[in-house]
Design a protein around this motif. Structure first.
Motif, PDB file in Angstrom:
ATOM      1  N   GLY A  71       6.389  -6.952   2.191  1.00 12.80           N
ATOM      2  CA  GLY A  71       5.555  -5.971   1.810  1.00 12.80           C
ATOM      3  C   GLY A  71       4.480  -5.696   3.010  1.00 12.80           C
ATOM      4  O   GLY A  71       4.624  -6.165   3.913  1.00 12.80           O
ATOM      5  N   SER A 111      -1.094   0.627  -5.944  1.00 10.20           N
ATOM      6  CA  SER A 111      -0.850  -0.446  -5.446  1.00 10.20           C
ATOM      7  C   SER A 111      -0.477  -1.676  -6.291  1.00 10.20           C
ATOM      8  O   SER A 111      -0.825  -1.830  -7.419  1.00 10.20           O
ATOM      9  CB  SER A 111      -2.338  -1.195  -4.666  1.00 10.20           C
ATOM     10  OG  SER A 111      -2.975  -0.120  -3.796  1.00 10.20           O
ATOM     11  N   ASP A 112       0.370  -2.474  -5.482  1.00 10.35           N
ATOM     12  CA  ASP A 112       0.817  -3.732  -6.352  1.00 10.35           C
ATOM     13  C   ASP A 112      -0.456  -4.869  -6.341  1.00 10.35           C
ATOM     14  O   ASP A 112      -0.548  -5.368  -7.473  1.00 10.35           O
ATOM     15  CB  ASP A 112       1.939  -4.417  -5.781  1.00 10.35           C
ATOM     16  CG  ASP A 112       3.264  -3.497  -6.115  1.00 10.35           C
ATOM     17  OD1 ASP A 112       3.542  -3.172  -7.191  1.00 10.35           O
ATOM     18  OD2 ASP A 112       3.594  -3.108  -4.882  1.00 10.35           O
ATOM     19  N   LEU A 130       1.482  -3.636  -1.096  1.00  8.29           N
ATOM     20  CA  LEU A 130       2.598  -2.737  -1.747  1.00  8.29           C
ATOM     21  C   LEU A 130       3.913  -3.605  -1.226  1.00  8.29           C
ATOM     22  O   LEU A 130       3.937  -4.201  -0.161  1.00  8.29           O
ATOM     23  CB  LEU A 130       2.587  -1.510  -1.337  1.00  8.29           C
ATOM     24  CG  LEU A 130       1.368  -0.484  -1.506  1.00  8.29           C
ATOM     25  CD1 LEU A 130       0.566  -0.483  -0.300  1.00  8.29           C
ATOM     26  CD2 LEU A 130       1.776   0.856  -2.129  1.00  8.29           C
ATOM     27  N   TRP A 131       4.842  -3.708  -2.216  1.00 11.02           N
ATOM     28  CA  TRP A 131       6.347  -4.532  -2.207  1.00 11.02           C
ATOM     29  C   TRP A 131       7.220  -3.681  -2.103  1.00 11.02           C
ATOM     30  O   TRP A 131       7.222  -2.562  -2.663  1.00 11.02           O
ATOM     31  CB  TRP A 131       6.117  -5.588  -3.020  1.00 11.02           C
ATOM     32  CG  TRP A 131       5.075  -6.452  -3.090  1.00 11.02           C
ATOM     33  CD1 TRP A 131       4.054  -6.632  -4.130  1.00 11.02           C
ATOM     34  CD2 TRP A 131       4.939  -7.771  -2.424  1.00 11.02           C
ATOM     35  NE1 TRP A 131       3.093  -7.522  -3.627  1.00 11.02           N
ATOM     36  CE2 TRP A 131       3.519  -8.200  -2.722  1.00 11.02           C
ATOM     37  CE3 TRP A 131       5.383  -8.030  -1.323  1.00 11.02           C
ATOM     38  CZ2 TRP A 131       3.055  -9.529  -1.843  1.00 11.02           C
ATOM     39  CZ3 TRP A 131       4.791  -9.220  -0.449  1.00 11.02           C
ATOM     40  CH2 TRP A 131       3.596  -9.937  -1.028  1.00 11.02           C
ATOM     41  N   PRO A 134      10.317  -5.279  -6.663  1.00 10.66           N
ATOM     42  CA  PRO A 134       9.493  -5.929  -7.525  1.00 10.66           C
ATOM     43  C   PRO A 134       9.203  -7.512  -7.391  1.00 10.66           C
ATOM     44  O   PRO A 134      10.286  -8.300  -6.687  1.00 10.66           O
ATOM     45  CB  PRO A 134       9.783  -5.885  -8.761  1.00 10.66           C
ATOM     46  CG  PRO A 134      11.005  -4.416  -8.701  1.00 10.66           C
ATOM     47  CD  PRO A 134      11.113  -4.812  -7.256  1.00 10.66           C
TER      48      PRO A 134
END
Length: 334
Positions: A71, A111-112, A130-131, A134
């Protein structure tokens, strides 16, 4: 381990450079087109926010890894006016600069991981992760890390390095500061990382002893190694040279002891100390590129934030600017 890239942001052309750097990194890490589009928007909005509101704005980019997924971490640091009401600023349509006001809301949604810390008249720090694919929210990391590792101004490579080995029972952390600056200092610190990774099944003292022998052909380094044992609630620590090490918790604070010397050249005493680990505690390791004058308690609520925000703010406010600098912050996964 991965070094950070720092980009000063004070005008719109630099915001464009930040976006291009972020997208190029996403491409190298295998992000698909949709994910790269998210990275581009987040980097642009964060950089534009620095242009519009900040003083001494910096944007840091680095690669991160979780559950074997790569990420991008984007960290924004400034010494601007700060934000009085963060919740209001996260609403779409809110703006104090006459713009549409989509920035922080868009960053948060895309953003994750998103966190923000701000104090009026002292500045703001924004974290976005961010990746490329998942990651499972049901599998929290055993140890959550935040790291800033940057070279001295004017140098292309950092003489500092860091590394980690994290598992359920036992986690190891290393920070190394090669003597001086530039490629020869980097060679010494990276040799310490190599020995650390080869010997991660051994104790901190044994790893340090192995590093002391291996670094004889280099200019040497200051090195600190910490082992966190979650079952025993303990920290075993070995340090040679001037790597700062502190453990802060609601129960008790510790300064972890290092002996004088240079790994690879003169280390009169390699000794291991044991300290109590507390699940709510924070371990901070840093090279001498960070002033020792920092006090986390001066930042109300910061200790509850993501370790990357803590590392970033300490770097922003206490880096010496004339040395390589590494700040590593670790806390038990939440």
């Amino acid at each position: 381990m991965s070094n950070s890239v720092v980009l000063p942001i004070s005008e719109s052309s630099q915001a464009g450079e930040a976006r291009r750097n972020a997208v190029a990194l996403a491409s190298r890490l295998g992000f698909n087109e949709t994910a790269k589009g998210k990275v581009a928007i987040v980097a642009t909005e964060i950089a534009n926010n620095l242009v519009q509101h900040a003083r001494e704005g910096l944007l840091l980019l680095q690669t991160i890894n979780k559950q074997n997924v790569l990420g991008i971490e984007i960290l924004s640091l400034d010494k601007g006016p700060g934000i009085d009401n963060i919740d209001e600023c996260l609403r779409d349509g809110f703006s104090t600069a006459g713009t549409p006001g989509y920035g922080l809301g868009a960053i948060s949604r895309l953003s994750d991981v998103f966190e923000i810390y701000s104090r009026p008249n002292e500045g703001t720090a924004i974290l976005s992760q961010l990746w490329a694919a998942p990651v499972s929210a049901s599998l929290p990391e055993q140890l959550e890390l935040g790291v800033v590792c940057l070279p001295k101004t004017g140098e292309e490579v950092s003489g500092d390095a860091w590394a980690s080995k994290i598992n359920e029972q036992r986690s190891l952390l290393l920070v190394a500061d090669g003597l001086g600056h530039g490629p020869l200092a980097a060679r010494a610190s990276l040799e310490a990382v190599r020995i650390f990774e080869e010997s991660s099944h051994r104790s901190p003292k044994e790893i340090m002893e192995a590093a002391h022998g291996a670094l004889r052909s280099t200019r040497g380094a200051a090195v600190a190694i910490a082992e966190i044992n979650f079952e025993q609630q303990s920290i075993r620590f070995t340090g040679v040279g001037n790597i700062g090490a502190s453990f802060l918790s609601p129960v008790k604070n510790y300064s972890l002891v290092s002996h004088n010397g240079t790994v690879g050249h003169e280390a009169r005493k390699i000794q291991e100390f044991t300290y109590q680990w507390h699940p709510s505690g924070i371990l901070i390791l840093h090279s001498d590129g960070l002033s020792t004058q920092w006090r986390l308690e001066r930042y109300t609520g910061l200790s509850y934030k993501h370790p990357s925000l803590i590392a970033g703010i300490l770097y922003r406010d206490f880096n010496r600017d004339r040395d390589d600098v590494t700040v590593l912050v670790a806390r038990e996964g939440r």
